[in-house]
Scaffold this motif. Structure first.
Motif, PDB file in Angstrom:
ATOM      1  N   HIS A   1      11.099  15.599   3.064  1.00  0.00           N
ATOM      2  CA  HIS A   1      11.536  15.548   1.764  1.00  0.00           C
ATOM      3  C   HIS A   1      11.998  14.175   1.240  1.00  0.00           C
ATOM      4  CE1 HIS A   1      11.480  19.814   2.442  1.00  0.00           C
ATOM      5  NE2 HIS A   1      12.298  19.870   3.484  1.00  0.00           N
ATOM      6  N   TYR A   2      11.391  13.450   1.672  1.00  0.00           N
ATOM      7  CA  TYR A   2      11.572  11.790   1.182  1.00  0.00           C
ATOM      8  C   TYR A   2      10.269  11.409   0.676  1.00  0.00           C
ATOM      9  CZ  TYR A   2      15.921  10.942   3.694  1.00  0.00           C
ATOM     10  OH  TYR A   2      17.177  10.686   4.411  1.00  0.00           O
ATOM     11  N   ASN A   3      10.685  10.376  -0.619  1.00  0.00           N
ATOM     12  CA  ASN A   3       9.511   9.891  -1.294  1.00  0.00           C
ATOM     13  C   ASN A   3       9.051   8.468  -0.364  1.00  0.00           C
ATOM     14  OD1 ASN A   3       9.582  11.420  -3.535  1.00  0.00           O
ATOM     15  ND2 ASN A   3      11.592  10.581  -3.897  1.00  0.00           N
ATOM     16  N   LEU A   4       7.923   8.072  -0.620  1.00  0.00           N
ATOM     17  CA  LEU A   4       7.742   6.803   0.003  1.00  0.00           C
ATOM     18  C   LEU A   4       7.467   5.814  -0.838  1.00  0.00           C
ATOM     19  CD1 LEU A   4       7.306   5.474   2.871  1.00  0.00           C
ATOM     20  CD2 LEU A   4       4.652   5.928   2.735  1.00  0.00           C
ATOM     21  N   ILE A   5       7.939   4.617  -0.673  1.00  0.00           N
ATOM     22  CA  ILE A   5       7.850   3.298  -2.065  1.00  0.00           C
ATOM     23  C   ILE A   5       7.026   2.321  -0.863  1.00  0.00           C
ATOM     24  CG2 ILE A   5       8.778   2.008  -3.182  1.00  0.00           C
ATOM     25  CD1 ILE A   5      10.992   3.666  -3.745  1.00  0.00           C
ATOM     26  N   LEU A   6       6.029   2.140  -1.395  1.00  0.00           N
ATOM     27  CA  LEU A   6       5.268   1.039  -0.885  1.00  0.00           C
ATOM     28  C   LEU A   6       5.466  -0.358  -1.346  1.00  0.00           C
ATOM     29  CD1 LEU A   6       2.843  -0.052   1.211  1.00  0.00           C
ATOM     30  CD2 LEU A   6       1.165   0.497  -0.574  1.00  0.00           C
ATOM     31  N   GLU A   7       5.637  -1.629  -0.577  1.00  0.00           N
ATOM     32  CA  GLU A   7       5.778  -2.773  -1.180  1.00  0.00           C
ATOM     33  C   GLU A   7       4.873  -3.669  -0.108  1.00  0.00           C
ATOM     34  OE1 GLU A   7       8.922  -6.412  -2.274  1.00  0.00           O
ATOM     35  OE2 GLU A   7       9.472  -4.197  -1.983  1.00  0.00           O
ATOM     36  N   CYS A   8       4.168  -4.730  -0.800  1.00  0.00           N
ATOM     37  CA  CYS A   8       3.366  -5.609  -0.228  1.00  0.00           C
ATOM     38  C   CYS A   8       4.177  -6.921  -0.377  1.00  0.00           C
ATOM     39  CB  CYS A   8       1.930  -5.828  -0.711  1.00  0.00           C
ATOM     40  SG  CYS A   8       1.057  -7.155  -0.135  1.00  0.00           S
ATOM     41  N   PHE A   9       4.547  -7.358   0.964  1.00  0.00           N
ATOM     42  CA  PHE A   9       5.485  -8.357   0.843  1.00  0.00           C
ATOM     43  C   PHE A   9       4.509  -9.730   0.589  1.00  0.00           C
ATOM     44  CE2 PHE A   9       7.474 -12.074   3.363  1.00  0.00           C
ATOM     45  CZ  PHE A   9       8.610 -12.286   2.608  1.00  0.00           C
ATOM     46  N   ARG A  10       5.294 -10.732  -0.489  1.00  0.00           N
ATOM     47  CA  ARG A  10       4.343 -12.030  -0.776  1.00  0.00           C
ATOM     48  C   ARG A  10       4.983 -12.943  -0.531  1.00  0.00           C
ATOM     49  NH1 ARG A  10      -0.198  -9.678  -2.967  1.00  0.00           N
ATOM     50  NH2 ARG A  10      -0.113  -7.665  -3.950  1.00  0.00           N
ATOM     51  N   GLY A  11       6.087 -13.013   0.440  1.00  0.00           N
ATOM     52  CA  GLY A  11       6.882 -14.537   0.905  1.00  0.00           C
ATOM     53  C   GLY A  11       7.775 -14.897   0.194  1.00  0.00           C
ATOM     54  N   ARG A  12       8.204 -14.151  -0.887  1.00  0.00           N
ATOM     55  CA  ARG A  12       9.656 -14.566  -1.504  1.00  0.00           C
ATOM     56  C   ARG A  12      10.684 -13.457  -1.289  1.00  0.00           C
ATOM     57  NH1 ARG A  12       7.659 -17.185  -7.273  1.00  0.00           N
ATOM     58  NH2 ARG A  12       6.100 -18.711  -6.251  1.00  0.00           N
ATOM     59  N   GLU A  13      10.550 -12.270  -1.900  1.00  0.00           N
ATOM     60  CA  GLU A  13      11.607 -11.431  -1.452  1.00  0.00           C
ATOM     61  C   GLU A  13      10.980 -10.049  -1.214  1.00  0.00           C
ATOM     62  OE1 GLU A  13      14.014 -10.516  -5.046  1.00  0.00           O
ATOM     63  OE2 GLU A  13      12.690 -11.185  -6.218  1.00  0.00           O
ATOM     64  N   LEU A  14      11.928  -9.284  -0.661  1.00  0.00           N
ATOM     65  CA  LEU A  14      11.820  -7.730  -0.694  1.00  0.00           C
ATOM     66  C   LEU A  14      12.594  -7.114  -1.865  1.00  0.00           C
ATOM     67  CD1 LEU A  14      11.390  -6.784   3.031  1.00  0.00           C
ATOM     68  CD2 LEU A  14       9.737  -6.596   1.387  1.00  0.00           C
ATOM     69  N   HIS A  15      11.734  -6.545  -2.943  1.00  0.00           N
ATOM     70  CA  HIS A  15      12.306  -5.726  -3.941  1.00  0.00           C
ATOM     71  C   HIS A  15      13.142  -4.470  -3.356  1.00  0.00           C
ATOM     72  CE1 HIS A  15      10.864  -8.659  -6.883  1.00  0.00           C
ATOM     73  NE2 HIS A  15       9.669  -8.351  -6.008  1.00  0.00           N
TER      74      HIS A  15
END
Length: 326
Positions: A77-91
């Protein structure tokens, strides 16, 4: 208990506008109903999955890994948020955005070592003792013993190993674990093994030419190898291009195993299962943050054209399934 008091605590657990006793009771009731995490912070019911630009999610190897993580999150019952790290910060590190991270990115892992924000995370297909976290990795040691055992059973005596220098894969110990295990496995089976590591420049910019030259040197030596084990599928295909008849074992999955050449075998990782397992470990961490950290090694199977090869195992040489790293 008033609705306004509950709302105040939900929006700011540190509020002083509600008495300490009442706030403690509200938090206790909400935790019992899974509305808050163990720290008293509001649960987002989101998990993060971190990749980087080196991973092409249209490639089956990376896509199935993502699908495993997504399935594990959704079934709980969790949502999954995908982030592609581009070298500066993790949103995804912004306060309250996610409850935890599954990290499948070496550069992101390196970045996480430098930031003050600490969040529960699991490393997937990366391994380092620097971070306090759980780890899911393929059984690299067992995989190499499988490959060498298979070649020994076929009566082969001279085997080469083709890898990359550590700088090429400094965020993951997959390559290092494989080539470090190779001489041990060869010694156990009494085989003549030789390992070659491509330098970082050749590995990252011109592997085809470097591998073609190396194969030529091998074949013209007094005792040429009868088979080659490579750290990945790309190197295996390049070895095959340079010498189509040379028996080759690839160290990771390829896109189309069913159409692979008959003398090209693959050490297959179940990346879908590994993704689900990473989520399971992350959820266990969220419910019990004090339990010991573990590294879990997922089984790797030697396959030919998509079919698993059966032969005597060497389980006594494989690492523990679960290993505490702290």
């Amino acid at each position: 208990m008033s609705q306004s008091a509950v709302s105040l605590v939900l929006n700011n657990p540190a509020t002083t506008r509600v008495s300490a006793a009442r706030k403690e009771r509200i938090i206790s009731l909400l935790q019992q109903n899974s509305r808050l995490g163990p720290s008293g912070c509001r649960k987002s019911w989101n998990l993060g999955y971190v990749t980087d630009s080196c991973q092409d999610l249209s490639h089956p190897f990376y896509r199935h890994s993502l699908l495993g993580v997504e399935e594990g999150a959704g079934s709980n019952h969790y949502n999954l948020i995908l982030e592609c790290f581009r070298g500066r910060e993790l949103h995804l590190l912004r306060k309250g955005k996610v409850d935890g991270l599954v990290v499948r990115s070496g550069p992101a892992l390196e970045y996480l070592q430098t930031v003050p924000e600490k969040i529960p995370l699991v490393l997937l297909n990366c391994a380092t003792p620097v971070l306090d976290c759980d780890i899911v990795m393929p059984d690299n040691r067992g995989a190499i013993f499988q490959a060498v055992s298979y070649l020994a059973a076929r009566g082969l005596q001279r085997i080469a190993f083709l890898g990359a220098a550590p700088d090429y894969s400094r965020y993951s110990c997959n390559y290092a674990e494989r080539w470090q295990t190779f001489p041990e496995a060869c010694a156990y089976y009494g085989l003549d093994g030789q390992a070659e590591l491509l330098p970082p420049a050749a590995a990252s910019t011109a592997p085809a030419g470097a591998i073609a030259s190396l194969v030529s040197v091998w074949l013209n030596s007094p005792r040429p190898p009868q088979a080659v084990i490579t750290v990945n599928y790309l190197y295996a295909r390049l070895v095959q291009a340079a010498c189509p008849g040379l028996l080759t074992i690839a160290g990771d999955n390829n896109q189309d195993q069913d159409s692979a050449a008959e003398n090209l075998l693959v050490l297959v990782q179940d990346v879908h299962f590994m993704g689900k397992l990473a989520v399971e470990l992350l959820l266990r961490r969220l419910s019990d943050r004090d339990r010991p950290f573990v590294r879990i090694s997922s089984a790797v199977n030697l396959c030919q054209r998509g079919a698993k090869i059966s032969f005597p195992s060497s389980d006594s040489h494989r690492p523990e399934t679960v290993k505490e790293i702290q």
